[in-house]
Design a protein around this motif. Sequence first.
Motif, PDB file in Angstrom:
ATOM      1  N   LEU A  17      -7.866   3.066  11.247  1.00 52.34           N
ATOM      2  CA  LEU A  17      -7.604   2.055  10.226  1.00 52.34           C
ATOM      3  C   LEU A  17      -6.717   2.602   9.115  1.00 52.34           C
ATOM      4  CD1 LEU A  17     -11.052   0.279   9.940  1.00 52.34           C
ATOM      5  CD2 LEU A  17      -8.968  -0.625  10.892  1.00 52.34           C
ATOM      6  N   ILE A  18      -6.896   3.825   8.715  1.00 49.30           N
ATOM      7  CA  ILE A  18      -6.064   4.413   7.659  1.00 49.30           C
ATOM      8  C   ILE A  18      -4.619   4.484   8.131  1.00 49.30           C
ATOM      9  CG2 ILE A  18      -5.595   6.543   6.393  1.00 49.30           C
ATOM     10  CD1 ILE A  18      -8.571   6.975   6.224  1.00 49.30           C
ATOM     11  N   LEU A  20      -3.232   2.674  10.422  1.00 48.74           N
ATOM     12  CA  LEU A  20      -2.751   1.298  10.551  1.00 48.74           C
ATOM     13  C   LEU A  20      -2.316   0.744   9.195  1.00 48.74           C
ATOM     14  CD1 LEU A  20      -2.425  -1.121  12.524  1.00 48.74           C
ATOM     15  CD2 LEU A  20      -4.698  -1.797  11.839  1.00 48.74           C
ATOM     16  N   PHE A  21      -3.103   0.984   8.176  1.00 51.99           N
ATOM     17  CA  PHE A  21      -2.748   0.500   6.834  1.00 51.99           C
ATOM     18  C   PHE A  21      -1.487   1.171   6.316  1.00 51.99           C
ATOM     19  CE2 PHE A  21      -7.421  -0.513   6.199  1.00 51.99           C
ATOM     20  CZ  PHE A  21      -7.240  -1.857   6.422  1.00 51.99           C
ATOM     21  N   MET A  22      -1.312   2.421   6.610  1.00 50.20           N
ATOM     22  CA  MET A  22      -0.161   3.149   6.105  1.00 50.20           C
ATOM     23  C   MET A  22       1.131   2.671   6.765  1.00 50.20           C
ATOM     24  SD  MET A  22      -1.724   6.921   5.732  1.00 50.20           S
ATOM     25  CE  MET A  22      -0.433   7.706   4.886  1.00 50.20           C
ATOM     26  N   MET A  24       1.668  -0.283   8.380  1.00 50.66           N
ATOM     27  CA  MET A  24       1.883  -1.726   8.287  1.00 50.66           C
ATOM     28  C   MET A  24       2.193  -2.154   6.853  1.00 50.66           C
ATOM     29  SD  MET A  24       0.569  -3.406  11.395  1.00 50.66           S
ATOM     30  CE  MET A  24       0.376  -4.919  10.708  1.00 50.66           C
ATOM     31  N   GLY A  25       1.568  -1.666   5.886  1.00 45.81           N
ATOM     32  CA  GLY A  25       1.720  -2.186   4.528  1.00 45.81           C
ATOM     33  C   GLY A  25       2.251  -1.199   3.556  1.00 45.81           C
ATOM     34  N   PHE A  28      -1.995   2.029   0.659  1.00 52.58           N
ATOM     35  CA  PHE A  28      -3.108   1.214   0.162  1.00 52.58           C
ATOM     36  C   PHE A  28      -2.690   0.255  -0.945  1.00 52.58           C
ATOM     37  CE2 PHE A  28      -5.167   5.054   1.837  1.00 52.58           C
ATOM     38  CZ  PHE A  28      -6.003   4.452   2.753  1.00 52.58           C
ATOM     39  N   ASN A  30      -0.927  -2.421  -0.972  1.00 49.59           N
ATOM     40  CA  ASN A  30      -0.941  -3.857  -0.702  1.00 49.59           C
ATOM     41  C   ASN A  30      -2.292  -4.473  -1.031  1.00 49.59           C
ATOM     42  OD1 ASN A  30       1.678  -3.936   0.141  1.00 49.59           O
ATOM     43  ND2 ASN A  30       1.182  -3.628   2.309  1.00 49.59           N
ATOM     44  N   PHE A  31      -3.302  -3.665  -0.923  1.00 48.96           N
ATOM     45  CA  PHE A  31      -4.636  -4.209  -1.161  1.00 48.96           C
ATOM     46  C   PHE A  31      -5.102  -4.020  -2.601  1.00 48.96           C
ATOM     47  CE2 PHE A  31      -4.540  -3.248   3.387  1.00 48.96           C
ATOM     48  CZ  PHE A  31      -4.841  -4.503   3.876  1.00 48.96           C
TER      49      PHE A  31
END
Length: 174
Positions: A17-18, A20-22, A24-25, A28, A30-31
């Motif tokens: 997940l980390i 994936l977040f890095m 794609m967006g 952190f 974006n959130f």
Amino acid sequence: MDEKNTGMSGWGLIIFLILLFMFMGGGFGNFFGNRGNCCGVTPCEVEKQEIIDSARTQYLIEQTARQTQEMTNAGINALGNKVDYYQIQGLRDKVNEVTNENLQLKNRIYNDNKFNQLERQNEGMFTALDQKISQIACNIPQRPPYWGAGFINCGTPIPPGYAYNTNCNSCTNC
């Protein structure tokens, strides 16, 4: 431990997940409020927009002030034109009064000259008539041609004796 691994473990899932977040967006961000990344608004863009907004506001203020000044000047000009119109009307009225008075005075001068000329003619005519009447008065008898004979108590005849005098002393042209 004889466990059979059928899937991902907990740590594997977290690492996945980390990553994936890095990818794609962009991290952190974006959130957590989009700070400093390409998808959000940078502080420079905010300042640029503030400058544009303040310039637009300043332009609108200046434009409104210019329109207000133009409307005020137009009102002052209209008022000035109205005052000028009334002053011109007043001057026209005065000119008409003076023109009428001038015409009356010209008519009076004309009539005075005309009547003075007639008066001089009449005076000359009256003087000539007066002389002719005086001449005629001297030429006609001043007494009736015949007097009735009569006497008063004291014996004086009527008319008296001097009435028969034919000498004309009162006229110069006799």
